[in-house]
Design a protein around this motif. Structure first.
Motif, short mmCIF file in Angstrom:
data_model
loop_
_atom_site.label_atom_id
_atom_site.label_comp_id
_atom_site.label_asym_id
_atom_site.label_seq_id
_atom_site.Cartn_x
_atom_site.Cartn_y
_atom_site.Cartn_z
N SER A 268 20.77 -46.90 -17.93
CA SER A 268 19.45 -47.42 -18.24
C SER A 268 19.31 -47.61 -19.75
O SER A 268 19.36 -46.64 -20.52
N GLU B 216 28.92 -37.96 -22.58
CA GLU B 216 27.93 -37.56 -21.57
C GLU B 216 27.59 -38.78 -20.72
O GLU B 216 27.21 -39.83 -21.24
N TYR C 52 9.75 -39.20 -15.51
CA TYR C 52 10.91 -38.29 -15.44
C TYR C 52 10.92 -37.36 -16.66
O TYR C 52 11.11 -36.14 -16.53
N VAL D 236 18.39 -34.60 -23.91
CA VAL D 236 18.17 -33.17 -24.20
C VAL D 236 19.53 -32.46 -24.30
O VAL D 236 19.81 -31.75 -25.28
N ASP D 237 20.39 -32.67 -23.31
CA ASP D 237 21.71 -32.03 -23.32
C ASP D 237 22.60 -32.62 -24.43
O ASP D 237 23.39 -31.91 -25.04
N ASP E 172 24.29 -43.97 -20.66
CA ASP E 172 23.41 -44.04 -19.50
C ASP E 172 23.45 -45.49 -19.00
O ASP E 172 23.78 -46.40 -19.77
N MET F 166 22.87 -39.68 -19.84
CA MET F 166 22.27 -38.77 -20.83
C MET F 166 20.74 -38.66 -20.71
O MET F 166 20.14 -37.72 -21.24
N LEU G 72 26.51 -47.48 -20.02
CA LEU G 72 27.64 -47.38 -19.07
C LEU G 72 27.13 -46.99 -17.70
O LEU G 72 26.30 -46.08 -17.59
N ASP G 73 27.65 -47.64 -16.67
CA ASP G 73 27.38 -47.20 -15.31
C ASP G 73 28.41 -46.14 -14.94
O ASP G 73 29.62 -46.33 -15.17
N ALA G 74 27.93 -45.05 -14.37
CA ALA G 74 28.82 -43.94 -14.01
C ALA G 74 29.89 -44.36 -12.99
O ALA G 74 30.94 -43.72 -12.89
N PRO H 20 16.99 -38.66 -21.38
CA PRO H 20 16.29 -38.52 -22.67
C PRO H 20 17.14 -37.87 -23.76
O PRO H 20 16.73 -37.84 -24.92
N PHE I 3 15.54 -45.92 -12.67
CA PHE I 3 15.50 -45.55 -14.10
C PHE I 3 15.51 -46.78 -15.03
O PHE I 3 15.64 -46.64 -16.23
N ASN J 81 24.89 -33.91 -16.06
CA ASN J 81 24.00 -32.89 -15.51
C ASN J 81 23.03 -33.56 -14.54
O ASN J 81 22.09 -34.24 -14.97
C1 LIG Z 1 18.74 -35.87 -14.52
S1 LIG Z 1 18.81 -37.20 -15.65
C2 LIG Z 1 19.94 -36.56 -16.87
C3 LIG Z 1 19.27 -35.74 -17.91
C4 LIG Z 1 20.12 -35.38 -19.07
N1 LIG Z 1 21.20 -34.49 -18.67
C5 LIG Z 1 19.32 -34.73 -20.21
O1 LIG Z 1 19.81 -33.81 -20.83
O2 LIG Z 1 18.22 -35.15 -20.49
C6 LIG Z 1 19.74 -38.37 -14.73
C7 LIG Z 1 20.18 -39.60 -15.51
O3 LIG Z 1 21.20 -40.24 -14.77
C8 LIG Z 1 21.13 -41.61 -15.05
N2 LIG Z 1 21.87 -42.32 -14.00
C9 LIG Z 1 21.60 -42.40 -12.68
N3 LIG Z 1 22.52 -43.16 -12.06
C10 LIG Z 1 23.39 -43.56 -13.01
C11 LIG Z 1 24.56 -44.38 -13.00
N4 LIG Z 1 25.01 -44.96 -11.88
N5 LIG Z 1 25.21 -44.55 -14.16
C12 LIG Z 1 24.78 -43.99 -15.31
N6 LIG Z 1 23.68 -43.23 -15.39
C13 LIG Z 1 22.99 -43.02 -14.25
C14 LIG Z 1 19.65 -41.90 -15.07
O4 LIG Z 1 19.36 -43.09 -15.77
C15 LIG Z 1 19.11 -40.65 -15.76
O5 LIG Z 1 19.02 -40.86 -17.12
#
Ligand SMILES: C[S@@+](CC[C@H](N)C(=O)[O-])C[C@H]1O[C@@H](n2cnc3c(N)ncnc32)[C@H](O)[C@@H]1O
Length: 188
Positions: A65, A41, A13, A48-49, A63, A44, A84-86, A46, A4, A101
């Motif tokens: 990214s 969140e 995506y 949407v949520d 996010d 996040m 932020l990294d999750a 794009p 991402f 999500n």
């Molecule tokens: C399925 S999308 C989320 C869509 C979001 N819920 C929406 O409403 O558009 C997954 C997201 O998780 C993020 N992601 C993946 N690994 C991550 C991490 N380690 N830390 C933070 N974000 C992460 C990706 O960059 C991507 O934006």
């Protein structure tokens, strides 16, 4: 470079995810997290949520990214957003709720354990988490992007150390029971 963190993957995506959102998940969350609570969140994308959450909560988007963050910030200059990294969730701020999500299933199982520990640390006492996963018992790797599918039992074991599980149920994103959500309260 992570999946991402590449502009072309982000664009693809966004196109692929068109028409999907977390409105049913957010309706479940609303039963347990009072209106106007602060919420972060995680992942996040794009946004949407995030846009839906904003109608009910004091929202912070995040996010790992910067491409997603910059994109949303450009369209919503006053939005409260963090890179932020999750896994590490490096912030001094605290929230009453955390939402994701289909994000935490991109983490390795070990990294998810670390994330859960950090989630408890950045939550206010009795804070609420609401996370959605793909449901199943397998792993996939798509162009370097990890997908771990979880069963209810596996999530229970992972989250029960720090959280009291309020509700965990399968639901349909594309096919019946292909997804699983969990709502839980931080244990005091
Ligand atoms: C399925 S999308 C989320 C869509 C979001 N819920 C929406 O409403 O558009 C997954 C997201 O998780 C993020 N992601 C993946 N690994 C991550 C991490 N380690 N830390 C933070 N974000 C992460 C990706 O960059 C991507 O934006």
């Amino acid at each position: 470079m992570g999946f991402f963190h590449q502009e072309k993957n982000v664009k693809e995506y966004i196109k692929m995810a068109e028409g999907y959102d977390g409105r049913e998940l957010i309706a479940e969350l609303q039963k347990h997290l009072p209106e106007s609570s602060s919420i972060l969140e995680i992942g996040m994308g794009p946004g949407v949520d995030l846009t839906l959450l904003k109608k009910h909560y004091k929202v912070t988007g995040s996010d790992y990214s910067k491409i997603f963050i910059d994109r949303y910030q450009k369209q919503n200059p006053d939005e409260d957003l963090l890179v932020l990294d999750a896994i590490t969730l490096k912030t001094n701020r605290k929230f009453q709720g955390l939402y994701s999500n289909k994000v935490l299933m991109h983490l390795t199982r070990e990294d998810l354990k670390q994330s859960i520990k950090r989630q408890a640390e950045i939550l206010e006492p009795e804070g609420i988490i609401c996370h959605a996963f793909w449901h199943g018992d397998r792993e996939e790797n798509f162009d370097g992007l990890l997908f771990i599918y979880y069963t209810e039992e596996q999530l229970r074991i992972l989250f029960e150390g720090s959280f009291d599980i309020i509700k965990m149920e399968t639901y349909k994103e594309m096919e019946p029971d292909d997804s699983l959500f969990l709502i839980a309260r931080k244990r005091i």
